[in-house]
Structures are given as structure tokens and as C-alpha cells.
Design a protein around this motif. Structure first.
Motif, short mmCIF file in Angstrom:
data_model
loop_
_atom_site.label_atom_id
_atom_site.label_comp_id
_atom_site.label_asym_id
_atom_site.label_seq_id
_atom_site.Cartn_x
_atom_site.Cartn_y
_atom_site.Cartn_z
N ARG A 112 11.43 -50.63 -12.61
CA ARG A 112 10.19 -50.53 -11.84
C ARG A 112 9.05 -50.89 -12.79
N PRO A 113 8.80 -52.17 -12.97
CA PRO A 113 7.79 -52.60 -13.94
C PRO A 113 6.40 -52.11 -13.58
N ASP A 114 5.54 -52.11 -14.57
CA ASP A 114 4.13 -51.82 -14.35
C ASP A 114 3.58 -52.82 -13.32
N PRO A 115 2.76 -52.36 -12.38
CA PRO A 115 2.23 -53.27 -11.37
C PRO A 115 1.46 -54.46 -11.94
N ASP A 116 0.95 -54.33 -13.17
CA ASP A 116 0.20 -55.42 -13.78
C ASP A 116 1.07 -56.37 -14.59
N THR A 117 2.38 -56.19 -14.54
CA THR A 117 3.28 -57.11 -15.23
C THR A 117 3.07 -58.53 -14.70
N PRO A 118 2.87 -59.51 -15.58
CA PRO A 118 2.68 -60.89 -15.10
C PRO A 118 3.90 -61.38 -14.32
N ALA A 119 3.64 -62.09 -13.24
CA ALA A 119 4.70 -62.68 -12.42
C ALA A 119 4.53 -64.19 -12.43
N PRO A 120 5.50 -64.93 -12.94
CA PRO A 120 5.35 -66.40 -13.02
C PRO A 120 5.43 -67.06 -11.66
N VAL A 121 4.87 -68.26 -11.58
CA VAL A 121 5.04 -69.06 -10.37
C VAL A 121 6.52 -69.40 -10.20
N ARG A 122 7.01 -69.22 -8.99
CA ARG A 122 8.40 -69.52 -8.69
C ARG A 122 8.48 -70.24 -7.34
N LEU A 123 9.44 -71.14 -7.21
CA LEU A 123 9.77 -71.75 -5.93
C LEU A 123 11.01 -71.07 -5.39
N VAL A 124 10.82 -70.26 -4.37
CA VAL A 124 11.91 -69.48 -3.77
C VAL A 124 12.57 -70.30 -2.68
N ARG B 91 3.59 -68.71 8.66
CA ARG B 91 3.56 -70.03 8.03
C ARG B 91 4.85 -70.34 7.27
N VAL B 92 5.65 -69.31 7.00
CA VAL B 92 6.93 -69.55 6.34
C VAL B 92 8.11 -69.15 7.22
N MET B 93 7.86 -68.37 8.27
CA MET B 93 8.91 -67.98 9.22
C MET B 93 8.51 -68.51 10.59
N THR B 94 9.13 -69.61 10.99
CA THR B 94 8.71 -70.29 12.20
C THR B 94 9.30 -69.63 13.44
N GLN B 95 8.76 -69.97 14.60
CA GLN B 95 9.21 -69.36 15.84
C GLN B 95 10.65 -69.73 16.19
N ASN B 96 11.14 -70.84 15.67
CA ASN B 96 12.52 -71.24 15.96
C ASN B 96 13.50 -70.76 14.90
N GLY B 97 13.09 -69.79 14.08
CA GLY B 97 14.00 -69.13 13.16
C GLY B 97 14.15 -69.79 11.81
N ILE B 98 13.37 -70.81 11.51
CA ILE B 98 13.43 -71.46 10.20
C ILE B 98 12.61 -70.65 9.20
N VAL B 99 13.14 -70.45 8.01
CA VAL B 99 12.41 -69.79 6.93
C VAL B 99 12.24 -70.82 5.82
N LEU B 100 11.00 -71.23 5.60
CA LEU B 100 10.72 -72.30 4.66
C LEU B 100 10.85 -71.81 3.22
N GLY B 101 11.03 -72.76 2.31
CA GLY B 101 10.92 -72.42 0.90
C GLY B 101 9.52 -71.90 0.61
N SER B 102 9.42 -70.91 -0.27
CA SER B 102 8.15 -70.24 -0.52
C SER B 102 7.70 -70.40 -1.97
N VAL B 103 6.40 -70.57 -2.15
CA VAL B 103 5.80 -70.63 -3.47
C VAL B 103 5.24 -69.26 -3.81
N LEU B 104 5.75 -68.65 -4.87
CA LEU B 104 5.23 -67.36 -5.32
C LEU B 104 4.19 -67.58 -6.39
N VAL B 105 3.02 -66.97 -6.20
CA VAL B 105 1.95 -66.98 -7.20
C VAL B 105 1.50 -65.54 -7.40
N ASP B 106 1.58 -65.08 -8.63
CA ASP B 106 1.25 -63.68 -8.94
C ASP B 106 2.06 -62.73 -8.07
#
Length: 374
Positions: A265-277, A301-316
Motif C-alpha cells: 500500500r504505497p504512499d499516495p504521493d508515490t510517483p506513477a509513470p505513464v503507462r499504456l494499459v 470514453r474508454v468503455m463504449t456502449q457496445n461493450g468495447i473497452v479501449l486501451g487506456s493511457v495512465l498519467v499520474d
């Protein structure tokens, strides 16, 4: 921060603390040097109904030095398999998890069958149907279209699609390669897990073990979160039974969170790198409250009405955009990044580096494109 006090005195965990804990356990704060099989086991499988990209890209985001052949070899040697499990969706899991998780999730699959096809199966002897289907798919792997047509030959008044789905529910059907292989692919043909793996299902698996596995990869979590991940219901009693060996917290809405005492359970201020999920990644699908990593405003914007879950960009540590790989292998041409708001220069550069890593994994060449933010 690792571990914490036992009992319901662990305090309140805000969304940022919950997000950092989740990212640490998902190996999205730091990539691991582990094997693909070990990572798949730790995660309890990777959602894989969209063949073949999501499992490969999910492992790429989490493992240093991962290559397509590393997973393809596991599939071809039957160390991992594709089978309907959590939430009734296709997951890529280890052979061992296939044999242990499938019996535990049977009640959920039964309920889905009743809800979706119940009226079309009224009066049908499902045991006899399953026995006939088993003989067919163990003689030769079959697509659901072919299986349904063959089962309907003796039941001309029945819907072939419903018959095939009844077989899918009653039998542990795995998809055989080349389905799901990077750069190859093939029809979704099925045989039974017992025939494919040469071993029976494990009737001794427990819901207690299922809950602990979930917390290790997705905690801290509520009972509703656990149920969202696996698709089963009435699991609050399981967590309550396990509570003496767990640590508990509350979220900002006062909901009870359970966790393993020594889990990160890291500190909430732990840096989180950009990731492509990856598309359809369980990072976004395994909690009733997804806001620890997915702001509600971005969910449509990432979970469409027809059930598609897009790749997601994580920032912070939060979803801040979507992305898409076009093609793989010799057909890889581009990675397109679609930020939802303007990215800081450092984050844009990091997203480009991650996208170039995807292109290199996919066979080299191609280009990274950024669409206008918004």
C-alpha cells in the motif's frame, strides 16, 4: 507503505491511496522481471475475448523484456488456456487456474445462461445435451456455429445458438490455438479443458482462496468489488469469515475495505509513470467503484456502449486518454494516442516512449500519432 494494523482501525483510504495500491499490485508502478506464466497467475488471468492483442499488450505493460513468443509458447504448450471465467468472459489463465477457477464460477455461468437463453432451453435435458456436446468437441474441436448446428440436428425445434451456449455453460470449453496467437489467429474452436490438459477439474478449490487471490492483485477492496471482478454474488460472508486474518479500512464513502496485511500500500504521493494499459484490461473492470484509476467523467470514453473497452493511457495513476495499435507483426503500422486533455510535455514524451515500445514489440516500424486533446 506495506502492511498495516489488523482489525477495523486501519483508517480511511482515499482514491489516490487505493489507486497506488492497485497499480503496485498490477505491476504498473514498476515493471516486473517475472515470467509471463507467473504474472498471469498473480493477476488471476487476463481478459482475452478480443483476440489476440489484449493479453499480449497487458503483459507488455507489466513485464520487462516481454516478447510475443514468450506467451505464444505458453499457449501452444498448453501451460495457459483461453476459457470463459470471470464475468462469463474469455480469460487467458494458467492451466492450474483453469482447473480450479472454472468449478467455482459455475453458479455465475448457470445464471447467465438462464437469463440470456432460459426461455429457449425450457424443457431441454441439459445433462444429455452436455454429454453429446462433450463427445463432439473431444472428437474434434468445434466452433460454436458448427457445434450448435450439430446439436440441433436431433433437436430441430431448438435454436442452435442457444444449444451451443448451453454447452459452453455446462462444459469447461477452452479455445484451442491458433486462436489468440500473436500475428496468426484462427477461428474460435473449442474442446474441453479435461481433454486439452489431460487432467480433471479440481473440485477442492474454495471461495476463500478466490477472495485472497483477488485481494493480492486488486485490493484493498469491498465485497462489491470482489463480486464485480468474478461475477459471483453473496461474497460478503466470505470476506467476513476471512476478516480475522485481514486488515480492514474504510473508503471516503464509509465502505468497508478488506486487504491482506502484508500487501503493498504505497504512499499516495508515490510517483506513477505513464503507462499504456491494454484494451479490456482487468485494471478497469475489476471493481464496483473504478474511480481509483478511472475518473467517472472519462468512463464513457474508454468503455463504449457496445461493450468495447479501449486501451487506456495512465498519467499520474489515472486514465487520461485512450490509445490503439493498428495491426501487429508485419502489419503493425501505428500507435494512435488520444489524450482527453492537453498533456504536459514530460507526460507526452513518456507516452511517446511507451507507444514506441509497443511498436517495437509489434514488429518494428510504424509511427506514433497523437490526436488533438479533447
Amino acid at each position: 507503505m506495506t502492511g498495516g494494523p489488523r482489525g477495523e482501525d486501519g483508517g480511511v483510504l482515499g482514491p489516490r491511496a487505493l489507486g497506488r495500491a492497485l497499480l503496485a499490485r498490477q505491476h504498473l508502478l514498476e515493471r516486473a522481471g517475472t515470467t509471463p506464466a507467473a504474472m498471469i497467475g498473480h493477476l488471476g488471468g487476463l481478459q482475452a475475448q478480443a483476440a489476440p492483442q489484449p493479453p499480449y499488450l497487458g503483459l507488455l505493460a507489466r513485464i520487462d523484456g516481454f516478447t510475443p513468443d514468450a506467451l505464444t509458447g505458453l499457449i501452444e504448450t498448453r501451460r495457459v488456456v483461453r476459457i470463459a471465467l470471470q464475468r462469463g468472459t474469455i480469460h487467458l489463465v494458467t492451466a492450474e487456474d483453469c482447473l480450479t477457477l472454472r468449478p467455482l464460477l459455475q453458479p455465475m455461468l448457470d445464471q447467465q445462461l438462464r437469463t440470456t437463453f432460459g426461455k429457449r432451453l425450457t424443457g431441454l435435458d441439459l445433462d444429455a445435451l452436455a454429454a453429446e456436446a462433450r463427445a463432439l468437441v473431444e472428437a474434434e474441436p468445434r466452433t460454436f456455429q458448427r457445434l450448435g448446428a450439430e446439436l440441433a440436428a436431433a433437436r430441430p425445434d431448438r435454436d442452435p445458438a442457444a444449444l451451443a451456449q448451453a454447452a459452453r455453460c455446462r462444459l469447461p470449453l477452452v479455445q484451442v490455438p491458433p486462436r489468440g496467437l500473436w500475428g496468426r489467429g484462427g477461428p474460435a474452436a473449442h474442446t474441453t479443458a479435461e481433454a486439452w490438459l489431460g487432467r480433471p477439474l479440481d473440485p477442492t478449490a474454495s471461495l476463500d482462496g478466490l477472495a485472497l487471490r483477488y485481494l493480492a492483485a486488486f485490493g484493498p477492496a469491498t465485497a462489491a468489488d470482489l463480486q464485480k471482478w468474478c461475477g459471483l454474488s453473496r461474497l460478503a460472508a466470505v470476506l467476513k469469515r476471512l476478516a480475522p486474518g485481514l486488515v480492514t479500512f474504510r473508503d471516503e464513502q464509509g465502505r468497508l475495505l478488506y486487504d491482506l496485511p502484508e500487501a503493498p500500500r504505497p504512499d499516495p504521493d508515490t510517483p506513477a509513470p505513464v503507462r499504456l494499459v491494454a484494451p479490456f484490461d482487468n485494471l478497469l473492470l475489476s471493481h464496483a467503484d473504478r474511480t481509483r484509476v478511472l475518473p467517472e467523467a472519462h468512463r464513457p470514453r474508454v468503455m463504449t456502449q457496445n461493450g468495447i473497452v479501449l486501451g487506456s493511457v495512465l498519467v499520474d495513476g489515472l486514465v487520461a486518454g485512450s490509445w490503439q495499435l493498428t495491426g501487429e507483426g508485419a502489419g503493425a503500422r501505428s500507435v494512435t494516442v488520444r489524450p482527453f486533455a492537453a498533456l504536459a510535455r514530460a507526460d507526452r514524451d513518456a507516452a511517446r516512449t511507451e507507444a514506441e515500445r509497443v511498436l517495437a514489440f509489434a514488429g518494428g516500424g510504424g509511427e506514433v500519432r497523437f490526436e488533438e486533446a479533447g
